[in-house]
Design an enzyme around this catalytic site. Structure first.
Site, short mmCIF file in Angstrom:
data_model
loop_
_atom_site.label_atom_id
_atom_site.label_comp_id
_atom_site.label_asym_id
_atom_site.label_seq_id
_atom_site.Cartn_x
_atom_site.Cartn_y
_atom_site.Cartn_z
N SER A 326 -4.32 21.68 -2.08
CA SER A 326 -3.61 20.90 -1.05
C SER A 326 -2.83 21.74 -0.06
O SER A 326 -2.34 21.21 0.94
CB SER A 326 -2.65 19.92 -1.72
OG SER A 326 -3.37 19.09 -2.60
N ASP A 365 -8.03 10.33 -6.28
CA ASP A 365 -6.75 10.91 -5.92
C ASP A 365 -6.13 11.49 -7.18
O ASP A 365 -6.47 11.08 -8.29
CB ASP A 365 -5.82 9.83 -5.35
CG ASP A 365 -4.63 10.43 -4.64
OD1 ASP A 365 -4.72 10.63 -3.42
OD2 ASP A 365 -3.61 10.72 -5.32
N HIS A 371 -1.45 5.74 -3.78
CA HIS A 371 -0.15 5.82 -3.11
C HIS A 371 0.14 4.62 -2.23
O HIS A 371 1.19 4.53 -1.62
CB HIS A 371 -0.08 7.07 -2.22
CG HIS A 371 -0.11 8.36 -2.99
ND1 HIS A 371 -1.28 9.04 -3.28
CD2 HIS A 371 0.89 9.10 -3.54
CE1 HIS A 371 -1.00 10.13 -3.95
NE2 HIS A 371 0.31 10.19 -4.13
N CYS A 384 -1.29 13.01 -0.62
CA CYS A 384 -2.30 12.01 -0.92
C CYS A 384 -3.70 12.55 -0.57
O CYS A 384 -3.94 13.00 0.53
CB CYS A 384 -2.02 10.75 -0.09
SG CYS A 384 -3.40 9.61 -0.07
#
Lengths: 615, 373
Positions: A326, A365, A371, A384
């Site tokens: 991420s 996810d 989320h 997310c």
């Protein structure tokens, strides 16, 4: 031409060639007579002259090795110097029975087969009256034992020579590298005259990269020798010129803080000044002691280092290639806004998984229940994945990779050291070339959350977040700040070099992502909020977790049951102070689990150490 | 050569030689020279028998290749010229991209099993291709032939010179030049080219030569100016040779050689060791052996029945002469230091193999004459 063609006449041509052959024979004879004439002059006419010269040919040229340049950190702390160390050396021509002497020596000092082999190798290159090292780095006890018995050994000497030493030991070894004894492979690459007396050469890292600066210039001594070649006296001498000193951009104190922050964890951290590309700390854990390598590491010790499952010899910071996870999201987010593929207020509903139109496969996810509705800034703050699957799907791999390339992904940063790898920026063309397969849309999605084929080195990651911090301006990362010439005490600063400049289309796009990154740390829902406790400055950061292995479609990833080597890598990239960044950091902890819990605290410690006493 | 057809008068040696299609005169001269060279090498390596054994092994391989080359029919050799030439050029280009750098020059190509210098191939391929080209043409050569041949020579020459390897470039260049010379390039062309070159000398000096090459020429004029580098070589080499006197100091007794005053004493400067240990007398004998080999090669060229053989045998023999002249000129201090070994004697395998294959070609040329007749 055609007219001449008809005139081809073997008899005439043969006569021509024979005439030329005869002429050649005459010329060859004349020229060789010239050589013979010359020999006659040298050997008969001037014989007396040269015989005298030969008898008195007692003048030899001896090379004096230069002292290797020192290495300091940015504040003048010594990181590499030269200390006198005792060597056991042998002058072959003074020894009657070499193998017997070597045998007898074993009683007083231990030397390995490797030492012996190296001794024999150097014997071939050196003259019999030159002293050749058998053992390096004698300890006090060995020196004492030998010194007492030295009278029994004709031609055996104990000499103190300057030897490379790394006072910080295993600290910063992956930035410094080390020197080792010159081997046959090195010899082919260096100027034979310049290295005539040199025994060691940079093998890795800075020591290798800056070999030309550090080595210095060989000195020359004209000595008078007797008929056997032994030195009687020195006639003239031009002293060697010491190698240049290096002042690094590394802050050794910060370096140690960073290394300690890792504890027993494996991984890498790189801290860069985003304003000029100076590397403040370069950590790869675990480390090893470079002093072991200077005089040849023993086979056992080397094998132990090489075979250790912790891989201490591996320079993770420069050569380790990891999926960024991420931590790559801020770049895709900026790309999305700049290309107007997404907008600040565009909402994507996160229900825990994402599906490509018409495909059953679910892209999950990290948060199973999802989320809920996400705007781009929430998607960064809470990391997310669904938002970024969607973004990637709409942007397409070509645009994604093109954008990442502008922040230095997929190419070497050009750091002034050895062993750097380029990471991997996947593209359609790459996949066709590498695997002969077309690019699949699903791969775009996982690339969109920094997984799949996308690979970065910790150095690359640090340099890219530094470039983000300085709004697209990317520097070549540097380890050397200035080079000092010892003789005239002049210091030349190395200059910062901009290697890439991404021109931001709308400043507000950048600011929006930047604010989201600040909220990753300081916001109530930020994934790295835990490190903001008691913080005195503002940090922009992004956590990341990169998968080492793929969880099957219907399985759960459970950190408890997964073996250690297959656990996720934890990552964190950040820069601070957020208002006017002075340090940018990338941390990766191998198999560390979550970026927020393992990697971010390390970055916090580094930032504290760097910023707090300067605030 | 008188060819006796009476089988009884043919000795065994002669019969073996005939069966192997070897020229006995040339072959025996080569054997004498190389065996003598190995003895000298033992002294020049400081009595290192291992080096001598390695050299003898190379020699054995080189002789096998010589015999192989001698048994390839001349028309096949001629057909092979173009492929050898193109292959050689391709490898020279490969060296630029994949070559290994050694001592500041990029010359080696590593093919996994063997490592070699592609420029060696061109020492044979260049005279072969030019000879093959010119042998179809009417001699003496005209402007067009001169132009085509020059291009054929210049392409590899420039590739080799940029490695940089001046020694090999000179040998390849002269091999090509000799074919043209033998094919009867007119004197006025030779003279005007010589004038042109000498008028361009200052430019060549400035742009075509590498710094180290300029230095070597300067040190020839003033050896003392570079006592650590090539000047040292020349000074020490002259002292060694000069102190040898008329009869020399004797095998293994050269003080200059044995005390290692002579650099590169087993390779490029091996003649210095020879001069010191065997004196002027020995030098005359050695050079006469060399001359005999050159004369024999030229003789075979002159008695070949077709132009290809005449040109090739002549050019190869003369290139051998250039080897000898450049090397002996260098060690006696009348030519600059150029990396050219003493042919068939200096330690090292590459040039030995090329030279021996070259002599194999000369012997094939001789056989072609005999079997044609």
């Amino acid at each position: 031409m055609s007219k001449r063609e008809q005139l081809k006449d073997d008899y005439l041509e043969n006569r021509l060639i024979r005439r030329r052959l005869g002429l050649s024979a005459i010329i060859a004879t004349i020229l060789l007579s010239l050589v013979l004439g010359r020999l006659y002059v040298l050997q008969v006419v001037d014989y007396e002259h040269f015989a005298t010269l030969s008898d008195s040919n007692r003048i030899r040229i001896k090379a004096l090795p230069p002292t290797r340049g020192l290495i300091f950190d940015r504040n003048g702390v010594v990181m590499a110097n030269n200390l006198p160390a005792y060597r056991l050396e042998i002058v072959r021509e003074q020894v009657d029975d070499l193998s017997a002497t070597l045998q007898r020596l074993r009683r007083y000092v231990d030397y390995s087969e490797q030492d012996l082999k190296r001794f024999e190798q150097s014997s071939k290159r050196r003259r019999p009256f030159e002293s050749i090292p058998l053992r390096f780095n004698l300890n006090d006890e060995e020196v004492a034992r030998l010194a007492v018995n030295l009278h029994k050994f004709e031609g055996v000497e104990i000499n103190a020579r300057l030897t490379r030493n790394y006072p910080l030991g295993s600290h910063a070894v992956h930035a410094l590298g080390y020197v080792g004894r010159i081997d046959a492979k090195d010899l082919g690459k260096v100027d034979e005259i310049d290295y005539a007396g040199t025994t060691h050469i940079g093998k890795l890292g800075l020591e290798k990269f800056y070999e030309d600066e550090l080595h210095g210039t060989v000195g020359v001594q004209q000595v008078e020798v007797n008929a056997k070649g032994r030195t009687l006296r020195v006639l003239t001498e031009s002293p060697p010129i010491q190698g240049n000193n290096l002042y690094l951009t590394i802050d050794s104190r910060l370096q140690m803080v960073a290394e300690q922050a890792f504890g027993d964890l494996r991984g890498a951290a790189v801290a860069i000044d985003p304003n000029n590309g100076e590397i403040l700390a370069l950590v790869s854990m675990p480390t090893f002691d470079p002093n072991l390598f200077v005089n040849g590491i023993s086979f056992d010790a080397y094998n132990q280092l090489r075979d250790s499952s912790q891989r201490p010899l591996f320079n993770r910071a420069l050569s380790g290639q990891y999926p960024p996870g991420s931590t790559v999201k801020p770049f895709y987010a900026l790309a999305g806004l700049e290309a107007n593929v997404t907008q600040k207020d565009k909402e994507v509903y996160c229900k825990g998984y994402y599906q490509l139109p018409g495909e059953p496969r679910r892209y999950r996810d990290w948060k199973k229940e999802g989320h809920g509705p996400m705007q781009i800034s929430d998607a960064i703050i809470q990391s997310c994945d669904i938002y970024f699957y969607d973004l990637a799907y709409r942007m397409g791999i070509d645009r994604m990779s093109l954008f990442l390339a502008q922040f230095g992904f997929g190419v070497k940063t050009g750091i002034d050291s050895t062993g750097e790898r380029s990471g991997l920026l996947p593209s359609r063309e790459w996949k066709r070339r590498a695997e002969g397969l077309p690019w699949f849309p699903g791969e775009t999605l996982i690339t969109g959350i920094g997984q799949g084929a996308l690979l970065t080195t910790p150095l690359q990651l640090a340099n890219s977040i530094a470039a983000f911090a300085s709004k697209g301006k990317r520097f070549r990362p540097r380890l050397v700040k200035s080079i000092e010439q010892v003789r005239d005490q002049t210091r030349t600063e190395t200059s910062s070099e901009v290697v890439g400049q991404y021109q931001i289309l709308k400043e507000i796009n950048w600011t929006h992502i930047h604010n989201a990154l600040v909220n990753v740390v300081h916001g109530p829902r930020g994934t790295a909020r835990r490190i903001s406790r008691g913080i005195k400055y503002r940090v922009a950061g992004k956590t990341g977790t990169s998968q080492v292995f793929e969880v099957a479609q219907d399985e759960e990833y459970d950190a408890e049951t997964v073996s250690d080597k297959l656990r996720d890598h934890a990552l964190f990239v950040s820069y601070a102070p957020a208002e006017k960044p002075r340090i940018a950091i990338a941390v990766i902890v191998e198999n560390g689990g979550h970026g927020s819990t393992v990697a971010a605290p390390i970055a916090r410690k580094i930032m504290d150490a760097y910023l707090l006493d300067q605030l | 050569m008188n060819q006796s057809l009476d089988p009884d008068s043919v000795s065994i040696t002669r019969r073996v030689m005939d069966a192997l299609r070897l020229d006995p005169v040339l072959f025996l001269l080569l054997i004498v020279l190389t065996l003598f060279g190995s003895t000298l090498l033992y002294s020049a390596t400081g009595s290192d028998i291992a080096s001598v054994v390695r050299q003898l092994t190379r020699l054995a391989v080189a002789i096998l290749l010589l015999i192989a080359a001698a048994n390839v029919p001349l028309r096949v050799i001629r057909k092979m010229s173009i492929w050898l030439y193109l292959g050689g050029i391709a490898m020279l280009i490969a060296v630029i991209y994949f070559g290994e750098v050694g001592k500041g020059a990029q010359r080696w190509l590593d093919l996994g099993i063997i490592r070699f210098q592609p420029s060696e191939i061109l020492k044979l391929a260049v005279p072969m291709i030019v000879a093959a080209y010119l042998s179809d043409r009417v001699l003496p050569v005209g402007w067009k032939e001169l132009l085509v041949s020059s291009i054929l020579v210049l392409i590899p020459l420039l590739l080799i010179a940029r490695q940089p390897d001046l020694g090999t470039a000179i040998l390849v260049g002269s091999a090509g030049f000799f074919v043209l010379f033998l094919a009867g390039v007119r004197w006025r062309i030779i003279i005007s080219l010589a004038l042109l070159l000498s008028s361009m000398a200052p430019l060549l000096w400035k742009f075509a030569l590498h710094e180290y090459q300029r230095k070597r020429i300067l040190t020839l004029l003033d050896p003392e100016s570079d006592p650590l580098g090539s000047g040292y070589h020349i000074i020490q080499s002259k002292i060694a040779i000069g102190s040898g006197g008329v009869y020399g100091k004797g095998w293994l007794n050269g003080s200059q050689s044995q005390l290692e005053f002579i650099p590169e004493r087993s390779t490029d400067f091996i003649f210095s060791v020879f001069g010191e240990e065997f004196g002027f007398f020995g030098s005359v004998v050695l050079i006469l052996i060399y001359l005999a080999i050159i004369y024999r090669g030229l003789y075979i060229a002159a008695h070949s029945t077709e132009n290809f053989g005449r040109l090739l045998a002549g050019a190869l023999s003369l290139t051998f002469f250039v080897y000898l002249f450049v090397n002996t000129g260098m060690v006696t201090g009348i030519l600059p230091v150029v990396g050219v070994p003493l042919p068939l004697i200096s330690y090292g395998g590459t040039s030995m193999v090329t030279l021996m294959v070259g002599f194999g070609l000369i012997m094939s040329i001789r056989s072609a004459r005999r079997f044609l007749g």
